[in-house]
Enzyme design. Structure first.
Site, mmCIF file in Angstrom:
data_model
loop_
_atom_site.group_PDB
_atom_site.id
_atom_site.type_symbol
_atom_site.label_atom_id
_atom_site.label_comp_id
_atom_site.label_asym_id
_atom_site.label_seq_id
_atom_site.Cartn_x
_atom_site.Cartn_y
_atom_site.Cartn_z
ATOM 1 N N GLU A 1 10.628 -4.653 4.917
ATOM 2 C CA GLU A 1 10.669 -6.422 4.301
ATOM 3 C C GLU A 1 9.926 -6.795 2.881
ATOM 4 O O GLU A 1 10.697 -6.973 1.716
ATOM 5 C CB GLU A 1 9.084 -6.911 4.623
ATOM 6 C CG GLU A 1 9.715 -7.388 6.031
ATOM 7 C CD GLU A 1 8.589 -6.299 7.145
ATOM 8 O OE1 GLU A 1 8.971 -4.565 6.774
ATOM 9 O OE2 GLU A 1 8.981 -7.270 8.673
ATOM 10 N N GLU B 1 -5.176 -7.075 15.115
ATOM 11 C CA GLU B 1 -4.872 -5.707 14.961
ATOM 12 C C GLU B 1 -5.797 -5.276 15.097
ATOM 13 O O GLU B 1 -5.262 -3.598 14.895
ATOM 14 C CB GLU B 1 -4.021 -5.445 12.912
ATOM 15 C CG GLU B 1 -2.862 -4.231 13.351
ATOM 16 C CD GLU B 1 -2.166 -4.620 11.913
ATOM 17 O OE1 GLU B 1 -0.781 -4.744 12.102
ATOM 18 O OE2 GLU B 1 -2.416 -5.310 10.946
ATOM 19 N N GLY C 1 -5.027 -2.089 5.168
ATOM 20 C CA GLY C 1 -4.692 -3.074 4.395
ATOM 21 C C GLY C 1 -4.759 -4.304 4.937
ATOM 22 O O GLY C 1 -4.634 -5.028 3.876
ATOM 23 N N ARG C 2 -5.847 -4.805 6.201
ATOM 24 C CA ARG C 2 -6.153 -5.905 6.563
ATOM 25 C C ARG C 2 -7.115 -6.182 6.246
ATOM 26 O O ARG C 2 -8.111 -7.468 6.124
ATOM 27 C CB ARG C 2 -5.790 -6.434 8.302
ATOM 28 C CG ARG C 2 -6.636 -4.791 9.097
ATOM 29 C CD ARG C 2 -6.519 -5.510 10.310
ATOM 30 N NE ARG C 2 -6.496 -4.197 11.001
ATOM 31 C CZ ARG C 2 -6.101 -2.926 11.345
ATOM 32 N NH1 ARG C 2 -4.686 -3.162 10.660
ATOM 33 N NH2 ARG C 2 -6.957 -2.258 11.987
ATOM 34 N N HIS D 1 -5.043 -33.776 17.944
ATOM 35 C CA HIS D 1 -4.063 -34.619 18.338
ATOM 36 C C HIS D 1 -2.950 -34.467 19.000
ATOM 37 O O HIS D 1 -1.414 -34.083 19.417
ATOM 38 C CB HIS D 1 -3.099 -35.525 17.543
ATOM 39 C CG HIS D 1 -4.973 -36.829 16.764
ATOM 40 N ND1 HIS D 1 -4.680 -38.019 17.109
ATOM 41 C CD2 HIS D 1 -5.560 -36.231 16.255
ATOM 42 C CE1 HIS D 1 -5.892 -38.216 16.636
ATOM 43 N NE2 HIS D 1 -5.998 -37.432 15.859
ATOM 44 N N LYS E 1 0.777 -1.645 0.115
ATOM 45 C CA LYS E 1 0.117 0.416 -0.006
ATOM 46 C C LYS E 1 0.811 1.601 0.074
ATOM 47 O O LYS E 1 0.734 1.760 -0.918
ATOM 48 C CB LYS E 1 -0.736 0.186 1.012
ATOM 49 C CG LYS E 1 -1.523 1.319 1.356
ATOM 50 C CD LYS E 1 -2.649 1.191 2.594
ATOM 51 C CE LYS E 1 -3.893 1.725 2.583
ATOM 52 N NZ LYS E 1 -4.158 2.023 4.043
ATOM 53 N N LYS F 1 9.408 -1.603 14.511
ATOM 54 C CA LYS F 1 10.079 -0.684 13.094
ATOM 55 C C LYS F 1 11.027 0.394 13.900
ATOM 56 O O LYS F 1 12.174 0.025 12.982
ATOM 57 C CB LYS F 1 8.877 -0.453 12.508
ATOM 58 C CG LYS F 1 7.775 -1.091 11.637
ATOM 59 C CD LYS F 1 7.064 -0.575 10.567
ATOM 60 C CE LYS F 1 6.183 -1.416 10.440
ATOM 61 N NZ LYS F 1 4.878 -0.262 10.031
HETATM 62 C C1 G6Q Z 1 -3.012 -3.642 8.018
HETATM 63 C C2 G6Q Z 1 -1.112 -3.011 7.979
HETATM 64 C C3 G6Q Z 1 -0.710 -4.023 7.604
HETATM 65 C C4 G6Q Z 1 0.142 -3.395 6.848
HETATM 66 C C5 G6Q Z 1 1.772 -4.288 6.017
HETATM 67 C C6 G6Q Z 1 2.182 -4.146 4.778
HETATM 68 O O1 G6Q Z 1 -4.107 -3.745 8.068
HETATM 69 O O2 G6Q Z 1 -1.506 -1.812 8.024
HETATM 70 O O3 G6Q Z 1 -0.091 -5.071 8.117
HETATM 71 O O4 G6Q Z 1 -0.641 -4.061 5.824
HETATM 72 O O5 G6Q Z 1 1.856 -3.734 7.446
HETATM 73 O O6 G6Q Z 1 2.398 -2.270 4.605
HETATM 74 P P1 G6Q Z 1 2.364 -1.899 3.189
HETATM 75 O O7 G6Q Z 1 1.357 -2.360 2.390
HETATM 76 O O8 G6Q Z 1 1.707 -0.684 3.091
HETATM 77 O O9 G6Q Z 1 3.495 -2.832 2.763
#
Ligand code: G6Q
Length: 544
Positions: free
Chosen positions: A209, A349, A263-264, A380, A203, A508
C-alpha cells in the site's frame, strides 16, 4: 497458560460462579469508601474502576494470577531488552524512545540511547526548519505535509494529530494509507505540489500500500515539478535506509528507527515526525514525557496500585471469568475520535493469538474484540445494545475535566452524559421503578403491563472511567502508554507473544497470487469456486 496460573484462573472462575448474582450497587452499599479504594491515579490521569463487579477477594485472586503468570519477571525482561518477541527474535523497547531519564537502555549489549537521541535531535531540527520555513519546497515554505503509511506507520500519528488538533499550528497534515486510489487522489486534488512535503513512513519500505501510494505521489510531483524536486519534497521514516536512497530520498532526509520498535508501538519513534511537524518539538517531547511517566509507574508501583496492571486484570476478569467477548472504548472527547481504532490495532494485533509461548493451543480466551466511538454520538446509535442487549459489553469511558475548546455549557453537558451512562449501566432500572414511573404518568394498568418489560434496564454492567484535567500531549502520552502496558500484562498472563503479527501475512500472500488474475493477465486456476465465480463476474462487470 502455564500450570500454576491455570490453577489460579480456575479459582478465579469459581469465585465468579459464587458471586454471579452480586450487584455492583451492593458493593457500593457495603463499602462507602469504594471510590477511594477502587480508583487509582498516575500523574494527570485518574482511573476509576469502582463501577466494576470486583471486590477485595476478586482483586486478590487476580493479583495472585498475575504473580503466578510471572508478571514481575516478564516486566523486568521487557525493560531489560530480552528478546521477548521470540518468533521474530527481537527485543521490545519502544520505551527507550520516550526515556526522558539519563539512564542507559541496553539492547544486545549496547546502549541505544545515543542513537535514539540523535534521531530525535535530527527530527527536532528538521521540524523546526519546516515550521519556520528555513527548510522549504521549491515554491517556498511547506504549507502541506502528507504522511504516506499504513497500520502502525499511520494509525499512531493519525490518532495523535486528531487528539491534539488544537495544538496543530504547523503545516496542514494529511494522511494517506489505503491502497484504494481514492485515498491519495482526494489528497492530491487539494494540495499544491511546490509547497507540499511527502513523508514515506514505512518500517520495512516494502509494504504494498505504502510503496504504491508513494510511487503515485512521486509521479505526480515529478509531473508537476520535475525529477529534481523529489530530493526536496520527499523524506522517509524507516528502518530500511538502503531502500529509501533507491527511492531518491536524501540520506539526511531519512529518519531511522530500529527493529526493536514494533509497528504498532512506533508513534514514539521517527514515525511520529508528522505529529512533531504539526504540534512542534516541545509538545512532542511532552507527549513522550507522558509515556515515560507511565513507564516509571508501571515499573515501580505495587501491583494493587499499578494502573496498567489493574486495567489488564479487570480485562482478564471480564474475558476469562465473566466470559465477555468484547471491550468498548467510549471517549467523551471528540478529539479522541481515532483512539478506538488505534487501540483496536494495539490490542487485537498484539493479543489476537491462539498459540502460547510454549507452542501449545491457548486453553483460555485471549484478546477481546475492541471497538468504540466517541460519546455522545454512540448514545444515539449502539448504546441500546450496551444497555439492554443480551451481551454484556464492559466499557472504558474517557473524559477531560476541562474542554479543549470551551463554548457555553457544552462541556458540562458532555460530562453529565458520560457520568450518567456509567450510572445507568451500573444501576439499571427495575420493573418496579418502571411501573411506578408509568403509573405516575397516568398510564392504564393494561398498557403498563405491556410496556414494562421493554423499559427495564438490567444494569450491573461494568464500566471504568478515565478522568484527566485536559487532553494535553502529556496526558495523551500517558493514555497511550497505559493501554500499551495493559496489553503487555494481558499477553504475559495469557502466555502469548504480544509482539508478532503472523496473522496478517496469509491475506497479503494470496493477494499477490490473485493480482495477475484480477488484472486479467492469468487465468483463475486452482482457486475455490467462489473466487473463480467472483473473478468471472468482476471481469464481466468491467466489460472484459
Ligand atoms: C504493526 C504491524 C503493521 C505495520 C504495517 C506497516 O505492528 O506490523 O501494522 O505497521 O504493516 O508496515 P511498514 O511500516 O513496514 O510499512
Amino acid at each position: 497458560m502455564r500450570e500454576i496460573a491455570h490453577t489460579v484462573l480456575t479459582q478465579l472462575q469459581n469465585h465468579r460462579k459464587e458471586t454471579q448474582d452480586r450487584r455492583i450497587t451492593d458493593l457500593f452499599s457495603a463499602d462507602p469508601a469504594r471510590f477511594e479504594g477502587y480508583s487509582v491515579r498516575c500523574e494527570e490521569v485518574l482511573f476509576d474502576y469502582s463501577k466494576t463487579n470486583i471486590n477485595g477477594e476478586t482483586l486478590e485472586c487476580l493479583i495472585e494470577l498475575a504473580e503466578a503468570a510471572g508478571l514481575s519477571q516478564k516486566r523486568d525482561q521487557l525493560f531489560s531488552g530480552h528478546h521477548i518477541n521470540v518468533t521474530e527474535d527481537r527485543a521490545v523497547q519502544h520505551m527507550a524512545l520516550r526515556n526522558m531519564s539519563n539512564f542507559p537502555v541496553v539492547i544486545d549489549g549496547q546502549d541505544v540511547m545515543p542513537s535514539v537521541l540523535a534521531v530525535r535531535a535530527a527530527m527536532t531540527a528538521f521540524s523546526k526548519g519546516v515550521r519556520n520555513g528555513t527548510i522549504a519546497g521549491q515554491g517556498g515554505a511547506f504549507t502541506d505535509v502528507v504522511n504516506i503509511g499504513i497500520g502502525g506507520s499511520d494509525l499512531g500519528p493519525v490518532m495523535a494529530a486528531a487528539a491534539l488538533k488544537p495544538r496543530c499550528d504547523g503545516p496542514d497534515l494529511h494522511f494517506v494509507s489505503n491502497i484504494d486510489g481514492s485515498d491519495i487522489l482526494e489528497v492530491l486534488e487539494k494540495i499544491p505540489p511546490a509547497t507540499t512535503l511527502f513523508i514515506v513512513a514505512s518500517k520495512t519500505f516494502t509494504t504494498q500500500e505504502t510503496m504504491t501510494n508513494a510511487q503515485t505521489a512521486r509521479d505526480w510531483l515529478v509531473k508537476a515539478l520535475g525529477e529534481n524536486a523529489v530530493a526536496d519534497h520527499f523524506i522517509a521514516l524507516s528502518t530500511a535506509l538502503d531502500k529509501t536512497a533507491a527511492f531518491g530520498i536524501r540520506d539526511d532526509r531519512a529518519f531511522g528507527f530500529w527493529d526493536w520498535v514494533g509497528g504498532r508501538y512506533s508513534v514514539w519513534s521517527a514515525i511520529g515526525l508528522s505529529l512533531m511537524l504539526a504540534i512542534g518539538p516541545e509538545d512532542f517531547e511532552e507527549f513522550l514525557a507522558g509515556g515515560h511517566a507511565v513507564d516509571r509507574h508501571f515499573q515501580a508501583a505495587p501491583l494493587r496500585e499499578n494502573m496498567p496492571v489493574l486495567m489488564a486484570l479487570i480485562g482478564i476478569w471480564h474475558r476469562n471469568a465473566c466470559g465477555y467477548g468484547t471491550h468498548a472504548v467510549l471517549p467523551y472527547d471528540n478529539h479522541l475520535l481515532r483512539f478506538p481504532a488505534y487501540l483496536q490495532q494495539l490490542d487485537m494485533e498484539s493479543n489476537g493469538k491462539s498459540i502460547t509461548l510454549e507452542n501449545q493451543a491457548a486453553s483460555t480466551q485471549t484478546g477481546p474484540i475492541v471497538w468504540g466511538e466517541p460519546g455522545t454520538n454512540g448514545q444515539h446509535a449502539f448504546y441500546q445494545l450496551i444497555h439492554q442487549g443480551t451481551s454484556v459489553v464492559p466499557a472504558d469511558f474517557l473524559i477531560a475535566a476541562k474542554p479543549a475548546q470551551a463554548i457555553g455549557d457544552h462541556h458540562e453537558k458532555l460530562a453529565a452524559n458520560a457520568f450518567a451512562q456509567t450510572e445507568a449501566l451500573m444501576q439499571g432500572k427495575s420493573a418496579k421503578e418502571v411501573e411506578d414511573d408509568l403509573r405516575h404518568a397516568g398510564m392504564s394498568e393494561a398498557k403498563i403491563a405491556q410496556l414494562t418489560p421493554h423499559k427495564v434496564f438490567p444494569g450491573n454492567r461494568p464500566t471504568c472511567t478515565f478522568l484527566y484535567p485536559g487532553l494535553t500531549p502529556f496526558v495523551l502520552g500517558q493514555l497511550v502508554a497505559l493501554y500499551e502496558h495493559k496489553v503487555f500484562v494481558q499477553g504475559a498472563i495469557w502466555n502469548i507473544n504480544s509482539f508478532d503479527q503472523w496473522g496478517v501475512e496469509l491475506g497479503k500472500e494470496l493477494a499477490g497470487e490473485l493480482l495477475p488474475m484480477v488484472k486479467g493477465e492469468a487465468p483463475a486456476e486452482n482457486r475455490n469456486g467462489s473466487t473463480v465465480g467472483l473473478l468471472e463476474v468482476f471481469h464481466k462487470m468491467r466489460g472484459k
